[in-house]
Design a protein around this motif. Structure first.
Motif, short mmCIF file in Angstrom:
data_model
loop_
_atom_site.label_atom_id
_atom_site.label_comp_id
_atom_site.label_asym_id
_atom_site.label_seq_id
_atom_site.Cartn_x
_atom_site.Cartn_y
_atom_site.Cartn_z
N GLN A 1 -9.37 1.82 6.74
CA GLN A 1 -8.16 2.50 7.21
C GLN A 1 -6.96 1.65 6.82
N ILE A 2 -5.99 2.30 6.17
CA ILE A 2 -4.80 1.58 5.71
C ILE A 2 -3.59 2.09 6.50
N ASP A 3 -2.93 1.17 7.19
CA ASP A 3 -1.74 1.52 7.98
C ASP A 3 -0.52 1.46 7.06
N LEU A 4 0.13 2.61 6.88
CA LEU A 4 1.31 2.67 6.01
C LEU A 4 2.61 2.42 6.77
N GLY A 5 2.51 2.30 8.11
CA GLY A 5 3.69 2.00 8.91
C GLY A 5 4.65 3.17 9.00
N ALA A 6 5.89 2.85 9.36
CA ALA A 6 6.94 3.87 9.48
C ALA A 6 7.34 4.34 8.08
N GLN A 7 7.54 5.66 7.94
CA GLN A 7 7.87 6.23 6.64
C GLN A 7 8.95 7.31 6.79
N SER A 8 9.78 7.40 5.77
CA SER A 8 10.77 8.48 5.72
C SER A 8 10.18 9.65 4.94
N THR A 9 10.86 10.78 4.96
CA THR A 9 10.38 11.97 4.27
C THR A 9 10.18 11.71 2.77
N GLY A 10 9.03 12.13 2.25
CA GLY A 10 8.76 11.95 0.82
C GLY A 10 7.37 11.38 0.60
N LEU A 11 7.18 10.75 -0.54
CA LEU A 11 5.88 10.18 -0.89
C LEU A 11 5.80 8.73 -0.41
N ALA A 12 4.72 8.43 0.31
CA ALA A 12 4.45 7.07 0.74
C ALA A 12 3.32 6.52 -0.11
N ASN A 13 3.62 5.57 -0.99
CA ASN A 13 2.61 5.02 -1.90
C ASN A 13 1.60 4.14 -1.17
N PHE A 14 0.38 4.14 -1.67
CA PHE A 14 -0.66 3.26 -1.12
C PHE A 14 -1.47 2.67 -2.26
N SER A 15 -2.17 1.59 -1.95
CA SER A 15 -3.08 0.96 -2.90
C SER A 15 -4.28 0.44 -2.13
N TRP A 16 -5.46 0.87 -2.53
CA TRP A 16 -6.71 0.39 -1.92
C TRP A 16 -7.37 -0.57 -2.89
N ASP A 17 -7.62 -1.79 -2.42
CA ASP A 17 -8.18 -2.82 -3.28
C ASP A 17 -9.69 -2.70 -3.45
N GLY A 18 -10.29 -1.65 -2.89
CA GLY A 18 -11.72 -1.46 -3.04
C GLY A 18 -12.56 -2.22 -2.03
N LYS A 19 -11.89 -2.82 -1.04
CA LYS A 19 -12.61 -3.59 -0.02
C LYS A 19 -12.89 -2.73 1.22
N LEU A 20 -14.03 -2.98 1.85
CA LEU A 20 -14.39 -2.32 3.09
C LEU A 20 -13.67 -2.98 4.26
N ALA A 21 -13.85 -2.41 5.45
CA ALA A 21 -13.17 -2.95 6.63
C ALA A 21 -13.57 -4.40 6.92
N ASP A 22 -14.81 -4.78 6.55
CA ASP A 22 -15.27 -6.15 6.81
C ASP A 22 -14.91 -7.11 5.68
N GLY A 23 -14.19 -6.62 4.66
CA GLY A 23 -13.75 -7.48 3.57
C GLY A 23 -14.67 -7.53 2.38
N THR A 24 -15.83 -6.91 2.46
CA THR A 24 -16.75 -6.89 1.33
C THR A 24 -16.34 -5.81 0.34
N GLN A 25 -16.83 -5.96 -0.90
CA GLN A 25 -16.50 -5.01 -1.96
C GLN A 25 -17.27 -3.70 -1.77
N ALA A 26 -16.55 -2.59 -1.84
CA ALA A 26 -17.18 -1.27 -1.72
C ALA A 26 -17.90 -0.93 -3.01
N ALA A 27 -18.97 -0.17 -2.90
CA ALA A 27 -19.73 0.24 -4.08
C ALA A 27 -18.92 1.25 -4.89
#
Length: 235
Positions: free
Chosen positions: A149-175
């Motif tokens: 789960q990635i918290d994007l915080g407070a956002q204004s109207t429009g596109l809120a960019n995100f980036s997932w580094d491929g890590k799971l919640a416990d910090g290990t690499q996702a398959a």
């Protein structure tokens, strides 16, 4: 002197060649060779009728003007169709040229799934329809189990960019594989309001569709995508 009460031929008329038609067109040569009366055939027959009309009962002037107007309309439509065909061909060529410049660029496409490569990352955006105090991106595996789960915080109207580094919640690499995306933002409901998710992918090829199909992009990790579904193109 030959008299004739035959109406001027309609330039749209199409019919089989008859003995009378062959007789009338024997002096012109071209009329008997075709079952369709074109502009030249029309003028030839019109002049022949004027030449052989009865001086005591000439062709009605209104009829004459109507037939000329009809010929002008048909020729105008033919020229217009030719112009539109040429314009359409030019537009397709221009679109193909512009489409080729998209190769290798990043396309932001509406998608509820994302493909994670081995040791890769996933980038995209969440569409926020109004100012919000909090927006959250949920990432689940193919079984629907929440893995990050990635918290994007407070956002204004429009596109809120995100980036997932491929890590799971416990910090290990996702398959590597396909993952499901969902997003919510703090709105009128206590549980949050669902938001549309977008994923970036590289444009690998472009297909020029026929008819109403239009332009289609082949985007890595997303497959074939109509150009109309692309939200944004970037380097």
């Amino acid at each position: 002197m030959t008299t004739s009460n035959v109406l001027f031929p309609n330039p749209n008329y199409t019919g089989s060649s008859t003995s009378s038609t062959s007789s009338t067109s024997s002096g012109t040569g071209s009329v008997a060779d075709s079952t369709t009366l074109g502009g030249t055939n029309f003028l030839t027959l019109m002049l022949a009728q004027l030449k052989n009309q009865d001086p005591t009962s000439p062709v009605d002037s209104n009829q004459f003007l109507n037939q000329l107007a009809s010929l002008s309309t048909v020729q105008g439509i033919t020229q217009l169709n030719t112009s539109f065909a040429s314009l359409s061909s030019s537009l397709v060529s221009a679109q193909a040229l512009q489409a080729s410049s998209l190769l290798g660029h990043q396309a932001l496409v509406s998608s509820a799934t994302a493909a994670l490569a081995a040791n890769g990352t996933v980038t995209g955006a969440v569409q926020i329809p109004q100012n919000t105090s909090q927006a959250v991106l949920n990432i689940s595996d193919s079984s629907g189990v929440l893995v990050r789960q990635i918290d994007l915080g407070a956002q204004s109207t429009g596109l809120a960019n995100f980036s997932w580094d491929g890590k799971l919640a416990d910090g290990t690499q996702a398959a590597a594989g396909q993952y499901k995306l969902s997003a919510q933002y703090a709105g009128a409901t206590s549980g949050g309001t669902a938001a549309t998710t977008y994923v970036n992918g590289t444009v690998q090829s472009v297909t020029m569709g026929a008819g109403t199909t239009g332009l289609t992009l082949n985007v890595s990790g997303l497959g074939s995508v109509p150009y109309s579904n692309v939200q944004q193109i970037s380097n």
